[in-house]
Design an enzyme around this catalytic site. Structure first.
Site, short mmCIF file in Angstrom:
data_model
loop_
_atom_site.label_atom_id
_atom_site.label_comp_id
_atom_site.label_asym_id
_atom_site.label_seq_id
_atom_site.Cartn_x
_atom_site.Cartn_y
_atom_site.Cartn_z
CB VAL A 390 -0.99 0.01 1.18
CG1 VAL A 390 -1.98 -1.13 1.07
CG2 VAL A 390 -0.29 -0.06 2.51
CG ASP A 391 4.73 3.34 2.07
OD1 ASP A 391 4.16 4.43 1.90
OD2 ASP A 391 5.73 3.21 2.80
CG ASP A 392 6.13 0.71 -3.59
OD1 ASP A 392 6.85 1.21 -4.46
OD2 ASP A 392 6.57 0.12 -2.59
NE ARG A 463 4.75 7.18 2.35
CZ ARG A 463 5.49 7.46 3.43
NH1 ARG A 463 5.43 8.66 3.97
NH2 ARG A 463 6.30 6.56 3.93
#
Length: 651
Positions: A390-392, A463
């Site tokens: 999920v960060d990417d 993020r």
């Protein structure tokens, strides 16, 4: 820190010159197809394991081994061993592997550097006290008996998701590493080891005489409970039905082969190496497409430069492309934009490259806990479809939205849908899984590294909030508000936030303050004021900020012996996000960044700036020191020309 050093105040011309140089330098690193990829370096462990893998298989490439030897000797420290990060303390397990690797390469054990390492290992209890993964490596070479490793029967692969010890309760990286490792533990193969390299001299007592392989310090009383369970299970496991055992091996192999791609299993070195060894143990020829694919994935991790080689733990092209793109776009924004049209054209290629890698048709392991959710994320690496994160996905989504929300509408919407569906029940987000927080698993003997899980963290959650707020869908507000409650609860008493995936509290605080700003939290909120006060307090006399990995090991948050471009960029971006653009702290930070740039438009720093697993495995992203300072300088310039003076984006 009240002490200050005199430094010429930075002016608009200095800022513009720095941006122009950094923009050209970063742009020059873009690949022809639009993406960026920088080196991703860990400690001596992965290069050492690669050397031993070649000896395990009898696929020794002496030229490669010699150049890895140069790298290993260079990174040995004055304490005689190898640390987990630049300037870190002696690490027993890393040192055992590095010594073993250098001996395999051909270093004489009486050479001064080998003698120093050996004495340091013995002074700390010897190789018998190394961690679980090191003892497994030693068992594969016959250096220790398999009873030196915890009970991990391959039958674990048969357990349903609801079972406590199910692999589905573990993090993605744990599942990917464990599945082939369980097959190895079942078959108990012995390395070919054609040169007969052994390291019995690293043991205080002969391994066959050691009885207490699994011992504390335990994290809690549960550690002792699970140690007792390990003792009870040892005589039972060999008595399990043979049909069940064979079925479990087949399930493990099927798990691996379903997820095997050109990026290797999980696209991380430990899992990839375990797969290569598993196929050899199963009698699969090296020329078999499965074994060949697994081997090639490892070869693609090698970094060759000058007279050295080292092996990366993985590669980071999607992450590097998204962050580089945001930096380039920030530099191309505002009335003083740097090569706006040229930059946008180059980033259109980046966007196309990223869209091609969005995972839209594979339900990865995350779907075990979200079966009705459509795929829509991005993986960290070139190819790792079962494990998007999920960060990417949030960072890529923010870049695509800023660049062209219409052209990228479908990709953005699929990313939004997937991220919303990946929110955990406490309001936060983990990196790869939902509600992956069965903390008791971190107390089993196998988990002496304490990183078996992927619970929600403040930096990843921030993020996701930033991405959703940047999109601005009113119907997403309940999701955002729940996440804000989580972030408020996660603030440390000092006023900062823990950085799970970047070093450390400066990274976490930057991530959260960006999210709080775009989410509309008042800059006068006590939570934000405490964070600002903390950042100002840990600013260094030269105007920069610094923090190293010791903060994961009990060191003071946000403190280091020197300022660093990456941490300084995070700190000033955090302060500017909450209205501090005109503060003395930000101006001094800008002056520091300008002063540290070289004539090529780049920055330099040696300390590690990220973490794989706190206290166990650290990372140095070579791109951070290039694109984060460019982002910070460009943001500072652009806010001076803004009508509102407020950061309008989530990053």
């Amino acid at each position: 820190m009240s002490e200050t050093l005199s430094r010429k105040p930075v002016d608009a011309g200095d800022i513009n010159d720095a941006i122009t140089g950094a923009h050209a330098a970063l742009g020059g690193r873009q690949k022809d197809d639009g993406h960026w990829v920088f080196e991703l370096e860990a400690d001596a462990t992965i290069p050492s394991e690669y050397v031993l893998l070649e000896h395990y298989l009898d696929r020794i490439d002496q030229e490669k081994q010699d150049r890895i030897g140069v790298y290993l000797r260079r990174t040995q420290c004055d304490h005689g061993g190898w640390p987990l990060y630049e300037g870190g303390k002696f690490d027993l397990s890393a040192t055992v592997k590095a010594y073993f690797a250098l001996k395999a390469i051909g270093d004489n054990i009486d050479a001064p550097h080998m003698k120093q390492a050996r004495e340091a290992i013995l002074d700390r209890g010897g190789a018998a006290r190394a961690n679980v993964f090191t003892r497994i490596q030693l068992a594969l070479f016959g250096e220790v008996p398999w009873r030196a490793t915890p009970v991990m029967p391959v039958e674990l692969m048969l357990l349903p998701r609801t079972a406590f010890f199910s692999v589905w309760n573990m993090a993605y990286w744990s599942r990917a590493v464990i599945a082939p490792m369980l097959v190895l533990g079942s078959l108990k193969p012995l390395a070919v080891n054609p040169r007969g390299i052994h390291v019995q001299e690293l043991f205080v007592r002969p391994p066959e005489e050691v009885r207490d392989w699994i011992r504390g310090p335990y994290r809690s009383v549960w550690g002792r409970v699970f140690k007792h369970l390990d003792t009870v299970l040892r005589p039972i496991v060999p008595m399990l039905p043979r049909k069940m055992h064979q079925k479990a091996i087949k399930v493990a192999i099927a798990f691996v082969e379903e997820r095997l791609s050109l990026g290797g299993l999980g696209a991380i070195y430990p899992a990839m190496a375990n797969v290569v060894m598993m196929y050899r143990a199963l009698g699969v020829p090296d020329e078999d497409p499965r074994a060949a694919t697994a081997w090639q994935g490892i070869q693609d991790l090698l970094v060759k430069k000058d007279n050295e080689i080292y092996c990366q733990p993985c590669v980071s092209p999607v992450w590097d492309t998204a962050l580089s793109g945001l930096a380039m776009l920030e530099a191309a924004s505002g009335p003083h934009a740097t090569k706006r049209d040229e930059t946008v054209a180059a980033l259109k290629k980046s966007a196309a490259w990223l869209r091609d890698r969005q995972i839209l048709d594979v339900k990865g392991d995350w779907a075990i806990n979200a079966p009705d959710l459509r795929p829509g994320g991005w993986a960290f690496q070139y190819e790792n479809d079962y494990y998007p994160d999920v960060d990417d996905t949030a960072v890529v989504g923010m870049l695509l939205h800023r660049l062209d929300p219409e052209e990228n509408r479908e990709a953005i919407e699929r990313a939004r849908e997937w991220i919303i569906g990946m929110q955990s029940t406490n309001g936060g987000w983990g990196a790869f899984d939902i509600n992956n927080d069965l903390e008791l698993l971190n107390h089993i003997p196998f988990s002496d590294h304490g990183a078996l899980l992927d619970p929600p963290t403040a930096d990843v959650s921030a993020r996701c909030v930033s991405f959703l707020c940047q999109l601005g869908h009113a119907e997403d507000r309940p999701v955002i508000d729940k996440a804000l409650e989580y972030l408020r609860a996660e603030q440390e008493r000092e006023g900062c936030w823990f950085g799970r995936w970047g070093t450390n509290y400066i990274y976490g605080t930057w991530s959260v303050l960006c999210a709080l700003n775009i989410a509309g939290v008042s800059h006068d909120d006590a939570m934000i004021k405490r964070a600002v006060a903390w950042l100002e307090d840990v600013q260094r006399p030269d105007g920069g900020w610094g923090e190293d990995c010791a903060s994961y090991e009990g060191g003071a948050p946000g403190v280091y012996k020197e300022s660093l471009p990456t941490q300084t960029a995070w700190a000033v971006l955090a302060l500017m996000a909450v209205g501090q653009r005109e503060s003395d702290a930000v101006k001094r930070g800008m002056s520091y960044l300008v002063s540290q740039q070289d004539e090529k438009g780049e920055w330099h720093e040696e300390p590690y700036n990220a973490v794989g697993f706190p206290k166990v495995f650290y990372l140095r992203y070579h791109g951070y020191k290039q694109f984060f300072p460019l982002t910070a300088l460009s943001r500072y310039r652009n806010l001076s020309a803004s009508n509102t003076g407020r950061v309008e984006y989530g990053f």
